[in-house]
Design a protein around this motif. Structure first.
Motif, PDB file in Angstrom:
ATOM      1  N   PHE A   1      -2.038  56.293  42.772  1.00 23.10           N
ATOM      2  CA  PHE A   1      -1.645  56.184  41.705  1.00 23.10           C
ATOM      3  C   PHE A   1       0.002  56.981  41.485  1.00 23.10           C
ATOM      4  N   ALA A   2       0.710  57.732  42.481  1.00 20.57           N
ATOM      5  CA  ALA A   2       1.298  58.492  42.296  1.00 20.57           C
ATOM      6  C   ALA A   2       2.844  57.096  42.214  1.00 20.57           C
ATOM      7  N   SER A   3       2.813  55.923  42.927  1.00 23.61           N
ATOM      8  CA  SER A   3       3.777  55.077  42.987  1.00 23.61           C
ATOM      9  C   SER A   3       3.005  54.194  41.213  1.00 23.61           C
ATOM     10  N   GLY A   4       2.338  54.201  40.415  1.00 20.12           N
ATOM     11  CA  GLY A   4       1.589  53.782  39.258  1.00 20.12           C
ATOM     12  C   GLY A   4       2.285  54.803  38.254  1.00 20.12           C
ATOM     13  N   MET A   5       2.408  55.958  38.908  1.00 15.40           N
ATOM     14  CA  MET A   5       3.165  56.743  37.851  1.00 15.40           C
ATOM     15  C   MET A   5       4.617  57.056  37.086  1.00 15.40           C
ATOM     16  N   LEU A   6       5.437  56.637  39.184  1.00 16.44           N
ATOM     17  CA  LEU A   6       6.679  56.368  39.464  1.00 16.44           C
ATOM     18  C   LEU A   6       7.887  55.378  38.360  1.00 16.44           C
TER      19      LEU A   6
ATOM     20  N   ASP B   1       5.282  53.864  35.934  1.00 12.92           N
ATOM     21  CA  ASP B   1       4.891  53.666  34.277  1.00 12.92           C
ATOM     22  C   ASP B   1       6.757  54.462  33.889  1.00 12.92           C
ATOM     23  N   ALA B   2       6.811  55.728  34.462  1.00 12.02           N
ATOM     24  CA  ALA B   2       8.251  56.157  34.182  1.00 12.02           C
ATOM     25  C   ALA B   2       9.533  55.617  34.112  1.00 12.02           C
ATOM     26  N   GLY B   3       9.631  54.508  34.594  1.00 16.97           N
ATOM     27  CA  GLY B   3      11.388  53.988  34.860  1.00 16.97           C
ATOM     28  C   GLY B   3      11.618  54.013  36.235  1.00 16.97           C
ATOM     29  N   PHE B   4      10.761  55.029  37.058  1.00 17.49           N
ATOM     30  CA  PHE B   4      11.519  54.881  38.181  1.00 17.49           C
ATOM     31  C   PHE B   4      10.918  53.844  39.605  1.00 17.49           C
ATOM     32  N   GLY B   5      11.831  53.429  40.851  1.00 19.55           N
ATOM     33  CA  GLY B   5      11.851  53.049  41.631  1.00 19.55           C
ATOM     34  C   GLY B   5      11.176  53.738  42.929  1.00 19.55           C
ATOM     35  N   TRP B   6      11.182  53.234  43.598  1.00 22.16           N
ATOM     36  CA  TRP B   6      10.527  54.524  44.465  1.00 22.16           C
ATOM     37  C   TRP B   6       9.932  53.539  46.003  1.00 22.16           C
ATOM     38  N   LYS B   7      10.281  54.542  47.450  1.00 14.77           N
ATOM     39  CA  LYS B   7      10.471  53.484  48.728  1.00 14.77           C
ATOM     40  C   LYS B   7       9.839  54.551  49.646  1.00 14.77           C
ATOM     41  N   VAL B   8       8.761  54.618  50.424  1.00 13.70           N
ATOM     42  CA  VAL B   8       8.247  55.420  51.993  1.00 13.70           C
ATOM     43  C   VAL B   8       8.747  55.014  52.699  1.00 13.70           C
ATOM     44  N   ARG B   9       9.077  56.492  53.248  1.00 20.13           N
ATOM     45  CA  ARG B   9      10.113  57.210  54.593  1.00 20.13           C
ATOM     46  C   ARG B   9       8.608  57.971  54.782  1.00 20.13           C
TER      47      ARG B   9
ATOM     48  N   HIS C   1       3.308  54.455  56.362  1.00 19.91           N
ATOM     49  CA  HIS C   1       3.356  53.820  55.424  1.00 19.91           C
ATOM     50  C   HIS C   1       2.437  54.002  53.588  1.00 19.91           C
ATOM     51  N   GLY C   2       3.087  53.332  53.157  1.00 22.39           N
ATOM     52  CA  GLY C   2       2.431  52.436  51.889  1.00 22.39           C
ATOM     53  C   GLY C   2       0.724  52.221  51.272  1.00 22.39           C
ATOM     54  N   TYR C   3      -0.316  53.362  52.440  1.00 26.68           N
ATOM     55  CA  TYR C   3      -1.426  52.565  52.225  1.00 26.68           C
ATOM     56  C   TYR C   3      -1.829  53.113  50.694  1.00 26.68           C
ATOM     57  N   PRO C   4      -2.783  51.824  49.470  1.00 22.43           N
ATOM     58  CA  PRO C   4      -3.238  53.138  48.653  1.00 22.43           C
ATOM     59  C   PRO C   4      -3.804  54.719  48.524  1.00 22.43           C
ATOM     60  N   ALA C   5      -4.783  54.814  49.537  1.00 19.54           N
ATOM     61  CA  ALA C   5      -5.445  55.694  49.939  1.00 19.54           C
ATOM     62  C   ALA C   5      -4.868  57.104  50.773  1.00 19.54           C
ATOM     63  N   ASN C   6      -3.309  57.101  51.215  1.00 20.36           N
ATOM     64  CA  ASN C   6      -2.329  57.994  51.165  1.00 20.36           C
ATOM     65  C   ASN C   6      -2.276  58.884  50.472  1.00 20.36           C
ATOM     66  N   LEU C   7      -1.469  59.642  50.712  1.00 23.81           N
ATOM     67  CA  LEU C   7      -2.129  61.641  50.013  1.00 23.81           C
ATOM     68  C   LEU C   7      -0.005  61.511  50.103  1.00 23.81           C
ATOM     69  N   VAL C   8       0.469  62.124  48.913  1.00 20.76           N
ATOM     70  CA  VAL C   8       1.674  61.700  48.707  1.00 20.76           C
ATOM     71  C   VAL C   8       1.935  63.356  49.060  1.00 20.76           C
ATOM     72  N   VAL C   9       2.974  63.828  50.504  1.00 20.04           N
ATOM     73  CA  VAL C   9       3.327  64.847  50.396  1.00 20.04           C
ATOM     74  C   VAL C   9       4.806  65.282  49.897  1.00 20.04           C
TER      75      VAL C   9
ATOM     76  N   THR D   1      12.017  59.039  46.752  1.00 21.76           N
ATOM     77  CA  THR D   1      11.188  58.636  48.511  1.00 21.76           C
ATOM     78  C   THR D   1      10.171  59.297  48.370  1.00 21.76           C
ATOM     79  N   LEU D   2       9.354  59.043  49.024  1.00 20.81           N
ATOM     80  CA  LEU D   2       8.157  59.525  49.121  1.00 20.81           C
ATOM     81  C   LEU D   2       8.142  59.767  50.708  1.00 20.81           C
ATOM     82  N   SER D   3       7.267  60.391  51.360  1.00 20.70           N
ATOM     83  CA  SER D   3       6.714  60.756  52.489  1.00 20.70           C
ATOM     84  C   SER D   3       5.511  61.350  52.213  1.00 20.70           C
ATOM     85  N   LEU D   4       4.508  60.591  53.052  1.00 20.47           N
ATOM     86  CA  LEU D   4       2.797  60.458  52.959  1.00 20.47           C
ATOM     87  C   LEU D   4       1.931  60.823  54.013  1.00 20.47           C
TER      88      LEU D   4
END
Length: 149
Positions: free
Chosen positions: A69-74, A76-84, A88-96, A115-118
């Motif tokens: 959901f977080a990646s989709g929101m970003l 939709d708002a016109g942002f790119g993203w990356k996971v650090r 890793h970026g699996y759908p069920a992981n949580l953004v912290v 940049t997202l940490s999960l």
């Protein structure tokens, strides 16, 4: 002698006919080209405007949401993203955490990168993780004293 002169006259007419046809075809081609060129509108020069103020975007808060959901929101708002980090970026992981922080105003550079940490979520991690936006992302430029738009 009349037969020879008749033969010359006939052969002269036979050779003249293709020349006249070619000349008429060339005349029609020139006429059609001029007609089509006259129908085309003249190319307009774009007006020169003063440089527009850069668009300012506000970073959304995607903390405490599932990564899918977080990646989709970003996006939709016109942002790119990356996971650090190690998760890793699996759908069920949580953004912290995210960088820049929520509410930060940035200049639209064409998909500013968040940049997202999960953390591991409750779901299963199947398939390949998605650690980057599926399309290009750009650098973050913070906005200074600009109105969001």
């Amino acid at each position: 002698m009349t037969e020879a002169s008749d033969a010359r006259a006939v052969s002269g007419r036979i050779l003249t006919l293709p020349r006249l046809t070619a000349l008429a075809a060339a005349g029609l081609l020139v006429s059609a080209t001029i007609s089509l060129a006259a129908d085309k509108p003249a190319a307009m020069k774009p007006a020169t405007h003063a440089k527009a103020a850069p668009k300012v975007m506000t970073v959304p808060d995607v903390r405490h949401q599932l990564f899918v959901f977080a990646s989709g929101m970003l996006e939709d708002a016109g942002f790119g993203w990356k996971v650090r980090g190690s998760v890793h970026g699996y759908p069920a992981n949580l953004v912290v955490s995210q960088s820049p922080k929520p509410g930060t105003r940035v200049i639209d550079t064409g998909e500013p990168t968040i940049t997202l940490s999960l953390a591991h979520g409750n779901g299963v991690e199947l398939g390949q993780p998605q650690d980057r936006s599926p399309y290009g992302a750009s650098l973050i430029r913070r906005a200074r004293h600009a109105k969001s738009g």
